[in-house]
Design a protein around this motif. Structure first.
Motif, short mmCIF file in Angstrom:
data_model
loop_
_atom_site.label_atom_id
_atom_site.label_comp_id
_atom_site.label_asym_id
_atom_site.label_seq_id
_atom_site.Cartn_x
_atom_site.Cartn_y
_atom_site.Cartn_z
N ASP A 76 0.81 -1.22 0.00
CA ASP A 76 0.00 0.00 0.00
C ASP A 76 0.84 1.27 0.00
O ASP A 76 0.37 2.33 -0.43
N GLU A 77 2.08 1.20 0.48
CA GLU A 77 2.89 2.40 0.65
C GLU A 77 4.07 2.51 -0.31
O GLU A 77 4.49 3.61 -0.63
N ARG A 78 4.60 1.39 -0.80
CA ARG A 78 5.88 1.45 -1.50
C ARG A 78 5.91 0.57 -2.74
O ARG A 78 5.14 -0.39 -2.87
N LEU A 79 6.85 0.92 -3.60
CA LEU A 79 7.26 0.10 -4.74
C LEU A 79 8.65 -0.45 -4.43
O LEU A 79 9.54 0.28 -3.98
N TYR A 80 8.86 -1.75 -4.68
CA TYR A 80 10.15 -2.39 -4.44
C TYR A 80 10.64 -3.00 -5.74
O TYR A 80 9.86 -3.58 -6.51
N PHE A 81 11.94 -2.90 -5.98
CA PHE A 81 12.52 -3.54 -7.17
C PHE A 81 14.01 -3.75 -6.95
O PHE A 81 14.64 -3.10 -6.10
N THR A 82 14.56 -4.68 -7.70
CA THR A 82 16.00 -4.91 -7.69
C THR A 82 16.61 -4.29 -8.93
O THR A 82 15.93 -4.08 -9.95
N SER A 83 17.89 -4.00 -8.85
CA SER A 83 18.65 -3.48 -9.98
C SER A 83 20.03 -4.13 -9.96
O SER A 83 20.29 -5.01 -9.13
N ARG A 84 20.90 -3.69 -10.85
CA ARG A 84 22.22 -4.29 -10.92
C ARG A 84 22.99 -4.14 -9.62
O ARG A 84 23.82 -4.99 -9.28
N ASP A 85 22.72 -3.07 -8.88
CA ASP A 85 23.53 -2.79 -7.71
C ASP A 85 22.79 -2.85 -6.39
O ASP A 85 23.31 -2.44 -5.36
N GLY A 86 21.53 -3.34 -6.39
CA GLY A 86 20.89 -3.44 -5.09
C GLY A 86 19.38 -3.58 -5.14
O GLY A 86 18.77 -3.82 -6.19
N LEU A 87 18.79 -3.41 -3.96
CA LEU A 87 17.35 -3.47 -3.75
C LEU A 87 16.87 -2.09 -3.32
O LEU A 87 17.49 -1.45 -2.47
N TYR A 88 15.76 -1.63 -3.91
CA TYR A 88 15.28 -0.27 -3.68
C TYR A 88 13.82 -0.28 -3.24
O TYR A 88 13.03 -1.15 -3.64
N ALA A 89 13.48 0.73 -2.44
CA ALA A 89 12.10 1.00 -2.04
C ALA A 89 11.78 2.45 -2.32
O ALA A 89 12.52 3.35 -1.87
N LEU A 90 10.69 2.69 -3.08
CA LEU A 90 10.26 4.06 -3.38
C LEU A 90 8.89 4.30 -2.77
O LEU A 90 8.02 3.43 -2.77
N ASP A 91 8.71 5.52 -2.27
CA ASP A 91 7.41 5.93 -1.75
C ASP A 91 6.42 6.07 -2.90
O ASP A 91 6.72 6.69 -3.92
N ARG A 92 5.21 5.53 -2.75
CA ARG A 92 4.24 5.56 -3.84
C ARG A 92 3.60 6.93 -4.02
O ARG A 92 3.00 7.19 -5.07
N ASP A 93 3.70 7.80 -3.04
CA ASP A 93 3.11 9.13 -3.18
C ASP A 93 3.92 10.01 -4.13
O ASP A 93 3.36 10.66 -5.00
N GLY A 94 5.20 10.04 -3.96
CA GLY A 94 6.03 10.90 -4.81
C GLY A 94 7.13 10.18 -5.56
O GLY A 94 7.93 10.80 -6.25
N TRP A 95 7.20 8.85 -5.41
CA TRP A 95 8.20 8.02 -6.07
C TRP A 95 9.62 8.44 -5.69
O TRP A 95 10.53 8.42 -6.51
N THR A 96 9.79 8.85 -4.44
CA THR A 96 11.12 9.17 -3.94
C THR A 96 11.71 7.95 -3.24
O THR A 96 10.98 7.15 -2.65
N GLU A 97 13.02 7.84 -3.31
CA GLU A 97 13.68 6.69 -2.71
C GLU A 97 13.61 6.78 -1.18
O GLU A 97 13.99 7.77 -0.59
N GLN A 98 13.13 5.70 -0.55
CA GLN A 98 13.05 5.65 0.91
C GLN A 98 14.24 4.92 1.52
O GLN A 98 14.72 5.28 2.57
N TRP A 99 14.68 3.88 0.86
CA TRP A 99 15.87 3.17 1.31
C TRP A 99 16.39 2.29 0.19
O TRP A 99 15.67 2.03 -0.78
#
Length: 536
Positions: A360-383
């Motif tokens: 409900d709150e975040r988008l999660y995905f992997t990339s070449r260099d790690g795992l990311y979580a973005l806030d769904r309200d503004g799509w800013t990186e949370q961690w």
């Protein structure tokens, strides 16, 4: 009185509320007991609510059976307990309070206080208390002809509120499609691979039909009695009943312009089947375009603007809310399900993994260099976590589960969805083959060495392991209490989710994809065939 009790009592109220709830859900009244009888309705002679209303979860039948038991002592002790069952047991095993045992079958321990689950927070308790009304108010009335006290009558309102809230939460997590669907990869936007209200072949299995299929389909997508498949040169819709073709769409440009292009597996929602088409343009760039088709007849509804990249890759779309998301080499994109207009473009994270996971709150995905979580309200990186991660990714219950590589070797990791802190890491004998499934407190992951692991999500402890064969594929769907998994040795397995014991196994030639389980049937793709499996 409905139960024939000599004096009014709580268990009489429970029966009345159960009868009213049954009528509200089905439009039918449960069979009346004989006059003067102390017995209620035999559950075997009453149609289950889920058979009369497919929107009723199967577990809720158990709640109603308890409330409408012939023996008053087998019912919930009070209307409050019945209300708690609708809140907390309607997606697990129902049991009246005080029935003993260390838990109620729903994965939560019971407290000493009136059977309330220890996991129930103050807010849920306040809702239930408010719905129950004043415990001293015992003026009697009737609802639908069933005698109930005034406080129990107020509880009917509470039941309607909390029941609707519970089912709404289930729809939010599992998508808007009914339980008899696998509307997108791994069932839902969190990639849980868990369908608690779906029943598959459980005791035995046989192939009931086969149909031509595009080669190497990752997973059949099933919704509304139709199976949707994507391949190199066409999309295809097949009838679940007999494998006959319902409609197909071919790409006439594939041979001359797009030798490396393909259609993704789809995501189906709101009567639309959404596929992502990749193709190489005349200029040599790889283009990815979302296409929406009418799910019933294949009519083209819209297509999005193309997203360009430098290399083709398999694409797995996910629908959450009113947006279709997909990954491309240049980032993550989202288009409006209504008309395909661009809504989200996240190009600060190149080369994302094949798919994403949402809560409900975040988008999660992997990339070449790690795992990311973005806030769904503004799509800013949370961690973010810098490490090497596999392409499987599941988000559920404030945790993210992902295969990873450590200095010691392959592993599966659980991290906090809120801040990315690692909760536990479990070493594996080899890397996982594809995604994982998380079902009711247990994570399931298959490895290249042919071992299926069941891991307690709370502690990271091993629940059980099972050697299946060379190269155990990931369980695509865990339905109820059954895990389905395949191997590279062309075998399919059905296992008891609790202990890994084998329920059945069968050979399926050239199995290349993950199974989908819907309404008593299992569907899995071979090299160029789709197999439909059911109980004999």
């Amino acid at each position: 009185m409905a139960t024939g009790d000599a004096t009014p009592g709580d268990r009489t109220d429970v029966y009345g509320l159960g009868a009213v709830t049954y009528y509200t859900l089905t439009g039918q009244s449960p069979k009346e007991p004989d006059a003067g009888s102390r017995r209620g309705v035999d559950s075997e002679s009453r149609p289950r609510a889920s058979t009369l209303n497919p929107d009723v979860p199967g577990e809720f039948d158990e709640v109603l059976d308890t409330a409408l038991s012939r023996d008053p002592q087998e019912r919930y002790a009070t209307p409050y307990e019945f209300k708690l069952a609708t809140l907390f047991d309607s997606h697990g095993q129902a049991s009246p309070a005080g029935s003993g045992g260390e838990g109620d079958g729903s994965g939560e321990a019971r407290s000493e206080e009136r059977g309330r689950p220890t996991g129930a927070g103050n807010e849920e308790r306040a809702v239930a208390d408010e719905a129950e009304g004043d415990p001293e108010d015992t003026d009697r009335g009737a609802i639908g002809g069933y005698p109930v006290t005034r406080r129990a009558a107020l509880g009917v309102v509470g039941l309607g509120v909390v029941g609707a809230a519970g089912w709404a939460a289930t729809e939010r997590l599992g998508g808007s499609d009914p339980p008899d669907a696998v509307p997108m990869f791994q069932y839902d936007a969190g990639n849980t691979g868990y369908a608690p209200d779906v029943r598959g072949p459980r005791t035995d299995a046989e192939v009931v039909w086969t149909a031509e299929s595009p080669p190497q389909v990752l997973q059949p997508i099933v919704a509304g009695g139709t199976i949707y498949l994507g391949g190199v040169d066409r999309v295809l819709a097949i009838d679940v009943a007999d494998g006959s073709e319902r409609w197909s769409v071919s790409d006439p440009d594939r041979a001359t312009v797009d030798p490396e292009g393909f259609w993704s597996l789809p995501a189906v929602t709101e009567g639309q089947a959404h596929f992502v088409r990749t193709r190489r343009s005349n200029e040599g760039e790889v283009e990815a375009t979302v296409h929406a088709f009418d799910a019933d007849d294949g009519t083209a509804l819209w297509q999005s603007e193309s997203v360009t990249g430098n290399a083709p890759q398999p694409l797995i779309p996910t629908v959450t809310g009113d947006t279709v998301f997909f990954s491309a080499p240049n980032g993550i994109h989202g288009v409006d399900i209504a008309d395909g207009t661009a809504r989200v473009q996240l190009d600060d994270w190149p080369d994302p993994g094949l798919f994403q996971a949402f809560d409900d709150e975040r988008l999660y995905f992997t990339s070449r260099d790690g795992l990311y979580a973005l806030d769904r309200d503004g799509w800013t990186e949370q961690w973010s976590l810098e490490d090497s991660f596999g392409w499987g990714l599941t988000a559920v219950d404030d945790s993210v589960y992902v295969p990873s590589s450590t200095e010691e070797g392959p592993a599966v990791r659980a991290v906090s969805a809120s801040n990315g802190e690692t909760r536990w890491t479990v070493p594996l004998e080899d890397r996982t083959l594809g995604p994982i499934a998380v079902a009711d407190g247990t994570l399931f992951a298959g490895t290249r060495e042919g071992v299926l692991h069941a891991i307690n999500t709370a502690t990271g402890g091993t629940a059980w392991t099972k050697q299946l064969g060379q190269g155990t594929g990931p369980p695509a769907i865990v339905t109820g209490d059954t895990v389905y998994a395949g191997t590279l040795e062309e075998e399919l397995f059905a296992l008891d989710a609790a202990d890994g014991s084998e329920r059945w196994t069968m050979e399926v030639p050239d199995v290349s994809g993950l199974p989908a389980v819907v309404d008593g049937m299992l569907f899995v793709s071979g090299s160029e065939q789709l197999f439909a499996v059911s109980e004999p």
